[in-house]
Design a protein around this motif. Structure first.
Motif, PDB file in Angstrom:
ATOM      1  N   ALA A  63       0.823  -1.211   0.000  1.00 58.56           N
ATOM      2  CA  ALA A  63       0.000   0.000   0.000  1.00 58.56           C
ATOM      3  C   ALA A  63       0.858   1.263   0.000  1.00 58.56           C
ATOM      4  CB  ALA A  63      -0.940  -0.005   1.198  1.00 58.56           C
ATOM      5  N   HIS A  64       1.998   1.250   0.690  1.00 57.08           N
ATOM      6  CA  HIS A  64       2.802   2.466   0.792  1.00 57.08           C
ATOM      7  C   HIS A  64       3.539   2.787  -0.504  1.00 57.08           C
ATOM      8  CE1 HIS A  64       5.523  -0.855   1.548  1.00 57.08           C
ATOM      9  NE2 HIS A  64       6.572  -0.045   1.387  1.00 57.08           N
ATOM     10  N   LEU A  65       3.700   1.815  -1.394  1.00 59.96           N
ATOM     11  CA  LEU A  65       4.410   2.049  -2.655  1.00 59.96           C
ATOM     12  C   LEU A  65       3.481   2.148  -3.851  1.00 59.96           C
ATOM     13  CD1 LEU A  65       7.453  -0.398  -2.241  1.00 59.96           C
ATOM     14  CD2 LEU A  65       7.456   2.089  -1.981  1.00 59.96           C
ATOM     15  N   HIS A  66       2.328   1.496  -3.788  1.00 62.83           N
ATOM     16  CA  HIS A  66       1.425   1.433  -4.952  1.00 62.83           C
ATOM     17  C   HIS A  66       0.012   1.869  -4.561  1.00 62.83           C
ATOM     18  CE1 HIS A  66       4.536  -0.844  -7.141  1.00 62.83           C
ATOM     19  NE2 HIS A  66       4.708  -1.511  -6.018  1.00 62.83           N
ATOM     20  N   GLN A  67      -0.079   2.915  -3.763  1.00 58.08           N
ATOM     21  CA  GLN A  67      -1.380   3.349  -3.256  1.00 58.08           C
ATOM     22  C   GLN A  67      -2.325   3.753  -4.380  1.00 58.08           C
ATOM     23  OE1 GLN A  67      -1.135   6.523  -0.415  1.00 58.08           O
ATOM     24  NE2 GLN A  67      -3.337   6.731  -0.203  1.00 58.08           N
ATOM     25  N   GLN A  68      -1.836   4.532  -5.334  1.00 53.39           N
ATOM     26  CA  GLN A  68      -2.702   5.016  -6.406  1.00 53.39           C
ATOM     27  C   GLN A  68      -3.209   3.859  -7.274  1.00 53.39           C
ATOM     28  OE1 GLN A  68      -0.914   8.046  -8.801  1.00 53.39           O
ATOM     29  NE2 GLN A  68      -2.733   8.367 -10.060  1.00 53.39           N
ATOM     30  N   GLU A  69      -2.361   2.905  -7.591  1.00 51.84           N
ATOM     31  CA  GLU A  69      -2.791   1.775  -8.414  1.00 51.84           C
ATOM     32  C   GLU A  69      -3.819   0.921  -7.676  1.00 51.84           C
ATOM     33  OE1 GLU A  69       1.673   1.057  -9.137  1.00 51.84           O
ATOM     34  OE2 GLU A  69       0.673  -0.030 -10.759  1.00 51.84           O
ATOM     35  N   ILE A  70      -3.633   0.764  -6.378  1.00 53.00           N
ATOM     36  CA  ILE A  70      -4.599  -0.012  -5.593  1.00 53.00           C
ATOM     37  C   ILE A  70      -5.938   0.703  -5.557  1.00 53.00           C
ATOM     38  CG2 ILE A  70      -5.119  -0.896  -3.287  1.00 53.00           C
ATOM     39  CD1 ILE A  70      -2.120  -1.308  -2.891  1.00 53.00           C
ATOM     40  N   GLN A  71      -5.916   2.016  -5.422  1.00 56.85           N
ATOM     41  CA  GLN A  71      -7.168   2.788  -5.421  1.00 56.85           C
ATOM     42  C   GLN A  71      -7.915   2.634  -6.738  1.00 56.85           C
ATOM     43  OE1 GLN A  71      -5.773   6.716  -4.521  1.00 56.85           O
ATOM     44  NE2 GLN A  71      -5.817   6.401  -2.292  1.00 56.85           N
TER      45      GLN A  71
ATOM     46  N   GLY B  92     -11.606   1.002  -7.114  1.00 55.83           N
ATOM     47  CA  GLY B  92     -12.671   1.794  -7.732  1.00 55.83           C
ATOM     48  C   GLY B  92     -13.354   1.078  -8.876  1.00 55.83           C
ATOM     49  N   SER B  93     -12.664   0.157  -9.509  1.00 53.18           N
ATOM     50  CA  SER B  93     -13.264  -0.564 -10.632  1.00 53.18           C
ATOM     51  C   SER B  93     -14.396  -1.488 -10.188  1.00 53.18           C
ATOM     52  CB  SER B  93     -12.185  -1.370 -11.355  1.00 53.18           C
ATOM     53  OG  SER B  93     -11.658  -2.380 -10.502  1.00 53.18           O
ATOM     54  N   LEU B  94     -14.441  -1.823  -8.911  1.00 51.47           N
ATOM     55  CA  LEU B  94     -15.506  -2.705  -8.419  1.00 51.47           C
ATOM     56  C   LEU B  94     -16.878  -2.071  -8.604  1.00 51.47           C
ATOM     57  CD1 LEU B  94     -13.826  -4.003  -5.135  1.00 51.47           C
ATOM     58  CD2 LEU B  94     -14.298  -5.331  -7.194  1.00 51.47           C
ATOM     59  N   VAL B  95     -16.953  -0.740  -8.637  1.00 49.19           N
ATOM     60  CA  VAL B  95     -18.231  -0.050  -8.791  1.00 49.19           C
ATOM     61  C   VAL B  95     -18.861  -0.365 -10.140  1.00 49.19           C
ATOM     62  CG1 VAL B  95     -19.344   2.220  -8.827  1.00 49.19           C
ATOM     63  CG2 VAL B  95     -17.436   1.781  -7.260  1.00 49.19           C
TER      64      VAL B  95
ATOM     65  N   GLY C 104     -20.074  -3.910 -16.366  1.00 51.84           N
ATOM     66  CA  GLY C 104     -19.082  -4.412 -17.317  1.00 51.84           C
ATOM     67  C   GLY C 104     -17.898  -3.464 -17.436  1.00 51.84           C
ATOM     68  N   LEU C 105     -16.710  -3.971 -17.174  1.00 52.04           N
ATOM     69  CA  LEU C 105     -15.523  -3.122 -17.200  1.00 52.04           C
ATOM     70  C   LEU C 105     -15.152  -2.672 -18.608  1.00 52.04           C
ATOM     71  CD1 LEU C 105     -13.108  -4.814 -14.623  1.00 52.04           C
ATOM     72  CD2 LEU C 105     -14.545  -2.808 -14.315  1.00 52.04           C
ATOM     73  N   LYS C 106     -15.573  -3.436 -19.623  1.00 50.73           N
ATOM     74  CA  LYS C 106     -15.194  -3.091 -20.993  1.00 50.73           C
ATOM     75  C   LYS C 106     -15.788  -1.773 -21.436  1.00 50.73           C
ATOM     76  CE  LYS C 106     -14.443  -7.820 -22.603  1.00 50.73           C
ATOM     77  NZ  LYS C 106     -14.817  -8.850 -23.593  1.00 50.73           N
ATOM     78  N   ASN C 107     -16.894  -1.374 -20.831  1.00 55.97           N
ATOM     79  CA  ASN C 107     -17.562  -0.116 -21.191  1.00 55.97           C
ATOM     80  C   ASN C 107     -17.424   0.921 -20.082  1.00 55.97           C
ATOM     81  OD1 ASN C 107     -18.520  -1.283 -23.628  1.00 55.97           O
ATOM     82  ND2 ASN C 107     -20.202  -2.242 -22.496  1.00 55.97           N
ATOM     83  N   SER C 108     -16.396   0.800 -19.263  1.00 56.32           N
ATOM     84  CA  SER C 108     -16.208   1.687 -18.119  1.00 56.32           C
ATOM     85  C   SER C 108     -14.895   2.444 -18.248  1.00 56.32           C
ATOM     86  CB  SER C 108     -16.204   0.869 -16.828  1.00 56.32           C
ATOM     87  OG  SER C 108     -15.009   0.115 -16.723  1.00 56.32           O
ATOM     88  N   PRO C 109     -14.690   3.451 -17.407  1.00 54.91           N
ATOM     89  CA  PRO C 109     -13.401   4.163 -17.419  1.00 54.91           C
ATOM     90  C   PRO C 109     -12.221   3.282 -17.004  1.00 54.91           C
ATOM     91  CG  PRO C 109     -15.093   5.460 -16.285  1.00 54.91           C
ATOM     92  CD  PRO C 109     -15.665   4.097 -16.500  1.00 54.91           C
ATOM     93  N   TYR C 110     -12.496   2.058 -16.520  1.00 52.99           N
ATOM     94  CA  TYR C 110     -11.441   1.157 -16.047  1.00 52.99           C
ATOM     95  C   TYR C 110     -11.154   0.050 -17.053  1.00 52.99           C
ATOM     96  CZ  TYR C 110     -12.324   3.432 -11.565  1.00 52.99           C
ATOM     97  OH  TYR C 110     -12.471   4.345 -10.556  1.00 52.99           O
TER      98      TYR C 110
END
Length: 333
Positions: free
Chosen positions: A166-174, A178-181, A186-192
């Motif tokens: 978490a301390h090195l890759h906080q932004q990527e983990i966030q 966030g993609s769970l929302v 469907g992730l293919k049609n999402s910002p993620y």
């Protein structure tokens, strides 16, 4: 029969006409090769180079290249044919057990040994500031997301593996959380949707190659491939210089003794060692003439230092400080 023969002749004639341009291009290939590639390297390479120790070095470089590419059978067969030194083979067998998986990982992700390898090498990888283990956890998390609705709980449970990073890759983990929302939509049609890109696996293979080589003290690129690429850049220039030397009949300009008639720029990719040129003698330092740091901090070559000694004292050519020549310290770049 006569009609069939006529039809065949017409078909052959039509094929020959349709492929006339192709045949003419193919016929010019040989001439183009002869015109652009000079097979005579006698003027570039000394005649005795392959009859000395360099031949053995070349054989070992080829064997190491095959081992590094995972072609163990080819390397072992070459060892037997060329009667290469046995200790080299044993060293590669001992050190490349994990490394040999790299070529196969590029083509398949099934039964991947990387997670267990990363865990067993966690401490040395941490010393290299490697992100391999995190990338592997991220890839597994993305696979769960690709499973669509119904994988939320499993993905959330697996997200606990991200805690040590978490301390090195906080932004990527966030971003991944966030993609769970958007999982139900469907992730293919999402910002993620970029999380589903196949480039993640390629990045893992590249990271593994870099880290595995770092742990074993091996170069990421094969020395043979690097030398070949450097030769492709240098040889055309040397061939042109060879032609000029022969034309002007000044054969004594180039003696082939570890020197080149001109400076050849291979680019930043082929820079591996720092180079220091003496500001006094304008010569590049060597093992026999190393750079020397004076007490005042200025650096000159050993030969320049010896020439500047007067009465057992040395006066720095850049400042008025006088000092004992023995106080100079050799530098290693």
């Amino acid at each position: 029969m006569s009609q069939c023969c006529k039809k065949i002749r017409d078909t052959v004639q039509n094929l020959a006409s349709d492929h006339k341009d192709i045949h003419s291009s193919i016929s010019r290939v040989g001439k183009a090769i002869d015109r652009n590639f000079d097979a005579d390297l006698c003027g570039i390479v000394p005649a005795m180079v392959w009859e000395s120790q360099e031949k053995q070095i070349l054989v070992l470089a080829i064997i190491e290249h095959f081992y590094q590419q995972g072609l163990l059978g080819v390397a072992e067969e070459l060892c037997q044919v060329m009667e290469a030194r046995a200790e080299t083979v044993f060293i590669w067998h001992r050190d490349t057990d994990d490394y040999n998986t790299i070529p196969y990982l590029s083509y398949t992700e099934r039964c991947c040994p990387l997670p267990s390898w990363a865990v067993s090498h966690r401490q040395p990888l941490a010393e290299l500031n490697s992100s391999l283990e995190f990338q592997l956890h991220r890839l597994h998390f993305i696979r769960l997301l690709a499973g669509g609705p119904g994988k939320e709980l499993e993905a959330l449970n697996y997200a606990r593996h991200f805690q040590p990073f978490a301390h090195l890759h906080q932004q990527e983990i966030q971003v991944m959380m966030g993609s769970l929302v958007y999982l139900r939509l469907g992730l293919k049609n999402s910002p993620y949707r970029h999380l589903l890109d196949d480039s993640h696996w390629t990045d893992i293979c590249d990271t593994f190659t870099h880290d595995a080589c770092g742990l074993m003290g091996l170069p990421v690129e094969s020395p043979l491939s690097v030398s070949f690429a450097a030769g492709c850049v240098a040889l055309p220039v040397l061939m042109n210089i060879k032609a000029v030397i022969e034309q002007r009949q000044c054969a004594g300009v180039w003696s082939h003794k570890d020197e080149l008639p001109i400076e050849i720029e291979l680019g930043m990719k082929c820079w591996y060692h720092s180079v220091f040129a003496c500001p006094i003698l304008r010569q590049q330092t060597t093992d026999s003439n190393p750079p020397v740091k004076l007490i005042c901090g200025h650096v000159i070559s050993r030969d320049a230092l010896n020439k500047l000694i007067n009465g057992g004292k040395l006066k720095c050519p850049y400042c008025p400080m006088e000092q004992n020549p023995a106080d100079g310290k050799c530098l290693i770049f």
